[in-house]
Design an enzyme around this catalytic site. Structure first.
Site, PDB file in Angstrom:
ATOM      1  N   ARG A 126       0.839  -1.197   0.000  1.00  0.00           N
ATOM      2  CA  ARG A 126       0.000   0.000   0.000  1.00  0.00           C
ATOM      3  C   ARG A 126       0.872   1.244   0.000  1.00  0.00           C
ATOM      4  O   ARG A 126       1.823   1.344   0.788  1.00  0.00           O
ATOM      5  CB  ARG A 126      -0.864  -0.007   1.253  1.00  0.00           C
ATOM      6  N   ASP A 258     -14.241  -1.659   5.046  1.00  0.00           N
ATOM      7  CA  ASP A 258     -13.379  -0.681   5.729  1.00  0.00           C
ATOM      8  C   ASP A 258     -13.447  -0.817   7.254  1.00  0.00           C
ATOM      9  O   ASP A 258     -13.005   0.073   7.980  1.00  0.00           O
ATOM     10  CB  ASP A 258     -13.681   0.765   5.318  1.00  0.00           C
TER      11      ASP A 258
END
Ligand SMILES: O=C(O)c1cc(C(=O)O)oc(=O)c1
Length: 306
Positions: A126, A258
């Site tokens: 990421r 999330d």
């Protein structure tokens, strides 16, 4: 002695008793964006972190997975753990093959360490460009990482604000792997869906090897209503953005919870109602199956694709 952590002031904890979704997730649904936080006593938060969360460990994540009817998870390294991936790796290890991960690594990582991460279920790294989450994102270091991970067949997950795409676009386009965009590239939902910023984002997605997570309406919405108290039509201002991406790129969209929703300020949504949001943006069974099952399986469990 184990370290004690004090949560960031006004921290909102994850929603304790989510409702049972009315929308039945198809068998094989993958949650491609979730995190674990600690628990801090076992997996301390990173010294360089920008926030200190509540604990949100693997057992709680797996309980939510089962409650919502999700089959598999992709855990994304949370910035509060820096480049120490151990909480995430521990969760993947405990998942019986039902989880993959996206790591944060430093540019001096070795090939052997990357292979070890691959064998532990990691499939990407990421890159984070939000100033409220990371101090710096030096592009030369990120390029070094990108070239090291590319031979493993991994991808790069990118997190940026919609307004910053113009500056970042050329850098992204030159990266040697597929890209996966977090939270739809965080559009400004007060702008029209065919306004200049989101048009730029759609063009960027079209021209490059880009997948898009149509996640986080609760972060993007400015007008609500919140996914609370049985609300089945929440976040109306975010809906056109999700619909548009799914309509244009049905084979390159991904969905995620999330959970545990770091850094929300207004309210903590009911995760069951966030599942009920899915058919508002993926309107046909075909779109839903691609979004929830086919696309993430192709990306994260390609061996399962017939
Ligand atoms: O918007 C955020 O605050 C946020 C933070 C993190 C993280 O700290 O990793 O991850 C996300 O997906 C979103």
């Amino acid at each position: 002695m184990t370290e004690q952590f004090t949560k960031t002031p006004d921290w909102l904890d994850w929603y304790p008793n989510p409702s049972k979704p009315r929308f039945a997730l198809p068998q094989g649904t993958v949650d491609t964006h979730c995190h674990v936080f600690g628990p801090g006593a076992t997996f301390p938060f990173a010294p360089e972190r920008k926030y200190t969360p509540c604990d949100a460990g693997k057992d709680q994540l797996f309980a939510l997975r089962d409650h919502l009817g999700i089959s598999r998870n992709v855990l994304v390294q949370a910035t509060c753990h820096g480049a120490d991936n151990s909480a995430m790796l521990d969760a993947i290890d405990a998942s019986n093959g039902r989880a993959r991960g996206i790591a944060t690594v430093r540019p001096d990582i070795t090939h052997d360490e990357l292979v070890q991460l691959h064998n532990s279920g990691i499939r990407g790294v990421r890159f984070n460009f939000l100033k409220r989450l990371v101090n710096t994102s030096p592009k030369d270091e990120l390029r070094t990482i990108a070239h090291k991970i590319a031979p493993l067949g991994w991808h790069i997950v990118i997190y940026f604000e919609g307004a910053d795409l113009e500056e970042l676009e050329a850098f992204f386009a030159a990266l040697p792997t597929p890209l996966v965009v977090d939270h739809m590239g965080r559009p400004d939902t007060s702008q029209p869906v065919d306004g200049p910023d989101f048009t730029r984002f759609l063009r960027f997605t079209d021209k490059n090897d880009v997948w898009v997570k149509v996640s986080c309406p609760e972060r993007l919405s400015l007008t609500g209503p919140p996914a609370l108290n049985g609300e089945l039509r929440p976040y109306q201002d975010a809906v056109p953005f999700g619909r548009r991406v799914i309509a244009e790129f049905p084979d390159r969209v991904l969905w995620g919870t999330d959970w545990p929703h770091p850094n929300l300020k207004d309210h903590m949504p009911d995760d069951g109602l966030l599942v009920d949001y899915i058919p508002l943006i993926a309107e046909t069974p075909d779109q839903q199956h691609k979004l929830l099952v086919d696309n993430p399986t192709r990306l994260y469990w390609p061996g399962d694709v017939a």
